[in-house]
Enzyme design. Structure first.
Site, PDB file in Angstrom:
ATOM      1  N   PRO A 159       0.855  -1.718   0.098  1.00 35.45           N
ATOM      2  CA  PRO A 159       0.266   0.339  -0.472  1.00 35.45           C
ATOM      3  C   PRO A 159       1.135   1.016   0.036  1.00 35.45           C
ATOM      4  CG  PRO A 159      -0.050  -0.802   2.132  1.00 35.45           C
ATOM      5  CD  PRO A 159       1.135  -1.417   1.202  1.00 35.45           C
ATOM      6  N   GLU A 160       0.332   2.302  -0.863  1.00 36.12           N
ATOM      7  CA  GLU A 160       0.897   3.393  -0.944  1.00 36.12           C
ATOM      8  C   GLU A 160      -0.201   4.543  -0.055  1.00 36.12           C
ATOM      9  OE1 GLU A 160       2.525   4.926  -4.682  1.00 36.12           O
ATOM     10  OE2 GLU A 160       2.921   2.882  -5.283  1.00 36.12           O
ATOM     11  N   ARG A 177      13.539  -1.097  -9.165  1.00 34.49           N
ATOM     12  CA  ARG A 177      12.512  -0.909  -9.109  1.00 34.49           C
ATOM     13  C   ARG A 177      11.691  -0.787 -10.403  1.00 34.49           C
ATOM     14  NH1 ARG A 177      11.420  -0.516  -2.608  1.00 34.49           N
ATOM     15  NH2 ARG A 177      12.017  -2.488  -3.070  1.00 34.49           N
TER      16      ARG A 177
END
Length: 287
Positions: free
Chosen positions: A2-3, A277
């Site tokens: 989650p952000e 990433r």
DNA sequence: AAGAGGCCCTGATAGC
DNA sequence: TGCTATCAGGGCCTCT
């Protein structure tokens, strides 16, 4: 997982559910989260009444009447499940576990209220719970973090000052929590698409207008994501089991090889690893 | 001293 | 129906 937007969605439903409720009991099945659970964790929660659930960045904060806090970070794979008691069943304990949305494994912590319980599930155990004694310690706990994107402190003056004497790619800067807190890997790509800036661009090459656009897009994208209930990819769900809808609004994330969604742009979405990433961007309209 | 890279951990998926 | 490799949304630590 989650952000900031996903954590905010969790906060909202948790707050609605546990505000003004007293914790009856806590069950700990696994103390070995990213930060080992303190020995007095249970004692600090049991019989304590919740004032509200707040949030800073990607951290949930359960506020208690006596001025203590329990902060929760969901890491990559943490989820919170609200499990209601099944009133049709007379079995006291098992009757909580009939929710189809509850995973079978990795239910590490349960916080039990009168007729429901919240269950923390986290396969990778990158998340954690931490008790914070008072307001001062809470401030200290977050003191290394930059402002949230919505904060008026996140402005052009701050931006210019921060990037001075630094040299990294803008994508790296956006996920740097010391710069701005709450943006993670997905939203960084989406924000940079929104303001048409290439994630590989070095921050020292950004002009004033580009800095302003990054600030504005950060605010816009996160607010839009919250409005849509967050992004449900992999295992993210609202604690009540419902899914978010922002993933349908992704313009670049996991769209590599597909055509750019910007009207009149003929570009293709590229996937590139930036500092270990995945990063997604349009090869044409993001310069 | 900023920045790159490795690492914590499990599960889903891809490729053989 | 098996393996094995790679990757995943976070953040902290170490080395340079």
């Amino acid at each position: 997982m989650p952000e900031l937007p996903e954590v905010e969605i969790v906060r909202q439903s948790l707050d609605k559910k546990i505000r003004q409720k007293k914790v009856k009991k806590v069950i700990v099945r696994n103390r070995n989260l990213r930060i080992k659970l303190s020995n007095n964790f249970k004692k600090n929660l049991e019989n304590k009444k919740v004032t509200k659930v707040s949030r800073f960045s990607k951290y949930l904060i359960i506020n208690f009447y006596e001025g203590k806090f329990c902060i929760i970070h969901l890491g990559m794979s943490g989820t919170i499940h609200l499990i209601k008691k099944d009133l049709k069943s007379n079995f006291t304990n098992l009757s909580f576990y009939n929710s189809p949305s509850l995973p079978k494994k990795h239910n590490h912590i349960e916080i039990i209220f009168d007729d429901f319980r919240i269950i923390y599930n986290d396969p990778r155990r990158f998340g954690f719970f931490q008790i914070i004694k008072n307001n001062i310690d809470l401030k200290k706990r977050f003191s290394h973090l930059g402002p949230e994107p919505f904060d008026k402190k996140f402005n052009l003056i701050f931006f210019k000052k921060f990037i001075k004497a630094r040299n990294k790619k803008i994508k790296d800067l956006l996920i740097d929590q010391k710069f701005v807190s709450g943006i993670g890997n997905i939203y960084a790509s989406e924000i940079l698409f929104h303001c048409k800036i290439n994630p590989n661009k070095k921050i020292k090459l950004l002009n004033k207008d580009e800095c302003s656009r990054i600030i504005l897009s950060s605010k816009k994208i996160l607010i839009k994501a919250i409005k849509k209930g967050g992004s449900s990819i992999r295992d993210f769900k609202n604690p009540d089991g419902s899914s978010g809808g922002f993933q349908d609004s992704f313009k670049v994330y996991q769209r590599d090889g597909l055509s750019c969604k910007r009207i009149s742009c003929e570009g293709i979405i590229i996937k590139k690893i930036i500092s270990n990433r995945s990063t997604f961007f349009c090869n044409t309209c993001q310069n």
